[in-house]
Design a protein around this motif. Structure first.
Motif, PDB file in Angstrom:
ATOM      1  N   UNK A  35      -0.008  -4.336   5.931  1.00 52.28           N
ATOM      2  CA  UNK A  35      -0.539  -3.426   6.952  1.00 52.28           C
ATOM      3  C   UNK A  35      -1.027  -2.114   6.344  1.00 52.28           C
ATOM      4  N   UNK A  36      -1.049  -2.037   5.007  1.00 46.55           N
ATOM      5  CA  UNK A  36      -1.518  -0.832   4.332  1.00 46.55           C
ATOM      6  C   UNK A  36      -0.453   0.231   4.126  1.00 46.55           C
ATOM      7  N   UNK A  37       0.795  -0.102   4.431  1.00 46.81           N
ATOM      8  CA  UNK A  37       1.889   0.843   4.219  1.00 46.81           C
ATOM      9  C   UNK A  37       2.346   0.775   2.759  1.00 46.81           C
ATOM     10  N   UNK A  38       2.953   1.862   2.285  1.00 43.69           N
ATOM     11  CA  UNK A  38       3.494   1.860   0.936  1.00 43.69           C
ATOM     12  C   UNK A  38       5.019   1.791   0.997  1.00 43.69           C
ATOM     13  N   UNK A  39       5.577   1.051   0.044  1.00 44.50           N
ATOM     14  CA  UNK A  39       7.020   0.970  -0.126  1.00 44.50           C
ATOM     15  C   UNK A  39       7.277   1.279  -1.594  1.00 44.50           C
ATOM     16  N   UNK A  40       7.989   2.390  -1.822  1.00 46.82           N
ATOM     17  CA  UNK A  40       8.212   2.871  -3.180  1.00 46.82           C
ATOM     18  C   UNK A  40       9.702   3.051  -3.437  1.00 46.82           C
ATOM     19  N   UNK A  41      10.041   3.024  -4.733  1.00 48.75           N
ATOM     20  CA  UNK A  41      11.449   3.155  -5.115  1.00 48.75           C
ATOM     21  C   UNK A  41      11.519   3.804  -6.493  1.00 48.75           C
ATOM     22  N   UNK A  42      12.445   4.742  -6.643  1.00 48.72           N
ATOM     23  CA  UNK A  42      12.782   5.282  -7.961  1.00 48.72           C
ATOM     24  C   UNK A  42      14.234   4.917  -8.227  1.00 48.72           C
ATOM     25  N   UNK A  43      14.436   4.302  -9.382  1.00 48.03           N
ATOM     26  CA  UNK A  43      15.782   3.958  -9.826  1.00 48.03           C
ATOM     27  C   UNK A  43      16.167   4.930 -10.948  1.00 48.03           C
ATOM     28  N   UNK A  44      17.111   5.803 -10.678  1.00 44.40           N
ATOM     29  CA  UNK A  44      17.643   6.702 -11.691  1.00 44.40           C
ATOM     30  C   UNK A  44      18.773   5.947 -12.375  1.00 44.40           C
ATOM     31  N   UNK A  45      18.612   5.732 -13.690  1.00 46.73           N
ATOM     32  CA  UNK A  45      19.526   4.837 -14.386  1.00 46.73           C
ATOM     33  C   UNK A  45      20.052   5.468 -15.682  1.00 46.73           C
ATOM     34  N   UNK A  46      21.198   4.971 -16.091  1.00 44.37           N
ATOM     35  CA  UNK A  46      21.822   5.398 -17.334  1.00 44.37           C
ATOM     36  C   UNK A  46      21.368   4.479 -18.458  1.00 44.37           C
ATOM     37  N   UNK A  47      21.097   5.055 -19.604  1.00 48.42           N
ATOM     38  CA  UNK A  47      20.829   4.277 -20.811  1.00 48.42           C
ATOM     39  C   UNK A  47      21.978   4.533 -21.779  1.00 48.42           C
ATOM     40  N   UNK A  48      22.512   3.521 -22.459  1.00 43.66           N
ATOM     41  CA  UNK A  48      22.132   2.117 -22.325  1.00 43.66           C
ATOM     42  C   UNK A  48      22.512   1.580 -20.939  1.00 43.66           C
ATOM     43  N   UNK A  49      21.782   0.545 -20.546  1.00 47.22           N
ATOM     44  CA  UNK A  49      21.928   0.001 -19.198  1.00 47.22           C
ATOM     45  C   UNK A  49      23.202  -0.814 -19.016  1.00 47.22           C
ATOM     46  N   UNK A  50      23.699  -0.747 -17.790  1.00 53.67           N
ATOM     47  CA  UNK A  50      24.770  -1.656 -17.404  1.00 53.67           C
ATOM     48  C   UNK A  50      24.159  -3.060 -17.291  1.00 53.67           C
TER      49      UNK A  50
ATOM     50  N   UNK B  69      12.013  13.654  -3.849  1.00 48.82           N
ATOM     51  CA  UNK B  69      11.201  12.442  -4.031  1.00 48.82           C
ATOM     52  C   UNK B  69       9.947  12.749  -4.834  1.00 48.82           C
ATOM     53  N   UNK B  70       9.227  13.788  -4.437  1.00 52.00           N
ATOM     54  CA  UNK B  70       7.973  14.125  -5.105  1.00 52.00           C
ATOM     55  C   UNK B  70       8.200  14.489  -6.573  1.00 52.00           C
ATOM     56  N   UNK B  71       9.268  15.214  -6.846  1.00 55.59           N
ATOM     57  CA  UNK B  71       9.599  15.580  -8.221  1.00 55.59           C
ATOM     58  C   UNK B  71       9.907  14.342  -9.051  1.00 55.59           C
ATOM     59  N   UNK B  72      10.780  13.493  -8.546  1.00 55.33           N
ATOM     60  CA  UNK B  72      11.203  12.321  -9.308  1.00 55.33           C
ATOM     61  C   UNK B  72      10.092  11.287  -9.450  1.00 55.33           C
ATOM     62  N   UNK B  73       9.287  11.125  -8.415  1.00 53.93           N
ATOM     63  CA  UNK B  73       8.195  10.147  -8.485  1.00 53.93           C
ATOM     64  C   UNK B  73       7.242  10.509  -9.628  1.00 53.93           C
ATOM     65  N   UNK B  74       6.965  11.785  -9.776  1.00 54.39           N
ATOM     66  CA  UNK B  74       6.072  12.225 -10.848  1.00 54.39           C
ATOM     67  C   UNK B  74       6.656  12.051 -12.238  1.00 54.39           C
ATOM     68  N   UNK B  75       7.972  12.047 -12.360  1.00 55.06           N
ATOM     69  CA  UNK B  75       8.640  11.906 -13.656  1.00 55.06           C
ATOM     70  C   UNK B  75       8.952  10.460 -14.014  1.00 55.06           C
ATOM     71  N   UNK B  76       9.098   9.617 -13.025  1.00 59.86           N
ATOM     72  CA  UNK B  76       9.558   8.243 -13.242  1.00 59.86           C
ATOM     73  C   UNK B  76       8.466   7.381 -13.879  1.00 59.86           C
ATOM     74  N   UNK B  77       8.916   6.363 -14.570  1.00 61.60           N
ATOM     75  CA  UNK B  77       8.039   5.474 -15.329  1.00 61.60           C
ATOM     76  C   UNK B  77       7.778   4.207 -14.512  1.00 61.60           C
TER      77      UNK B  77
END
Length: 174
Positions: free
Chosen positions: A65-80, A159-167
């Motif tokens: 329907x043209x909607x966006x669904x976004x997600x940022x996962x803040x994670x620890x390295x090394x990964x669990x 959200x806006x801050x993290x979205x711009x930083x996330x990979x």
């Protein structure tokens, strides 16, 4: 505090108009539907990912329907192990139309504080929050719905801050 179930939270996908955003801050999730597939994956066995079908159908319906669904996962390295599994399965979410990005904790801006006491949350159309609550073992208890403009505005800012930083998922190599 009144909590809605995961099913009730998922129904919010039927009413949002433009954007749904999820912030994930945990390195492990004890989700009953995932226990058997995750265990199979850790043993190197083949995994039946049919448990994800209801979620991917929900995402496909929204994004068609043209909607966006976004997600940022803040994670620890090394990964669990759980995050390793999540990274491996994210292609399924991606194919359904969900845009997922990864942000290692060591890349967070110095002094950042997360709204909602560091709980995960969904933000719908910059107007409504569904804040996840978990028990001591990490199991989902439900979501608290919040519409207070000042709280929502703080989540929009984060959200806006993290979205711009996330990979983006396709670029993040664990």
């Amino acid at each position: 505090m009144e909590l809605i179930s995961s099913a009730e939270r998922n129904r919010l996908f039927e009413s949002f108009k433009q954007d749904a955003f999820h912030l994930e801050l945990r390195d492990d999730y004890s989700v009953p539907d995932e226990e058997s597939p995750f265990t199979s994956w850790t043993r190197g066995e083949s995994v039946d990912y049919s448990f994800m079908e209801s979620w991917t159908q929900l995402i496909r319906s929204a994004t068609s329907e043209g909607k966006t669904v976004r997600r940022v996962r803040v994670i620890t390295e090394p990964h669990t192990p759980y995050i390793q599994w999540e990274h491996e399965t994210t292609g399924i979410n991606d194919e359904a139309g969900e845009d997922i990005r990864w942000l290692p904790r060591h890349r967070l801006p110095e002094g950042i504080t997360f709204p909602m006491q560091g709980n995960d949350w969904w933000l719908y159309d910059d107007k409504l929050l569904a804040v996840g609550h978990f028990d001591d073992e990490g199991r989902v208890l439900g979501s608290e719905v919040i519409t207070a403009p000042d709280v929502v505005a703080e989540c929009v800012r984060v959200r806006d801050l993290l979205w711009g930083l996330a990979i983006p998922h396709g670029e993040y190599q664990p």
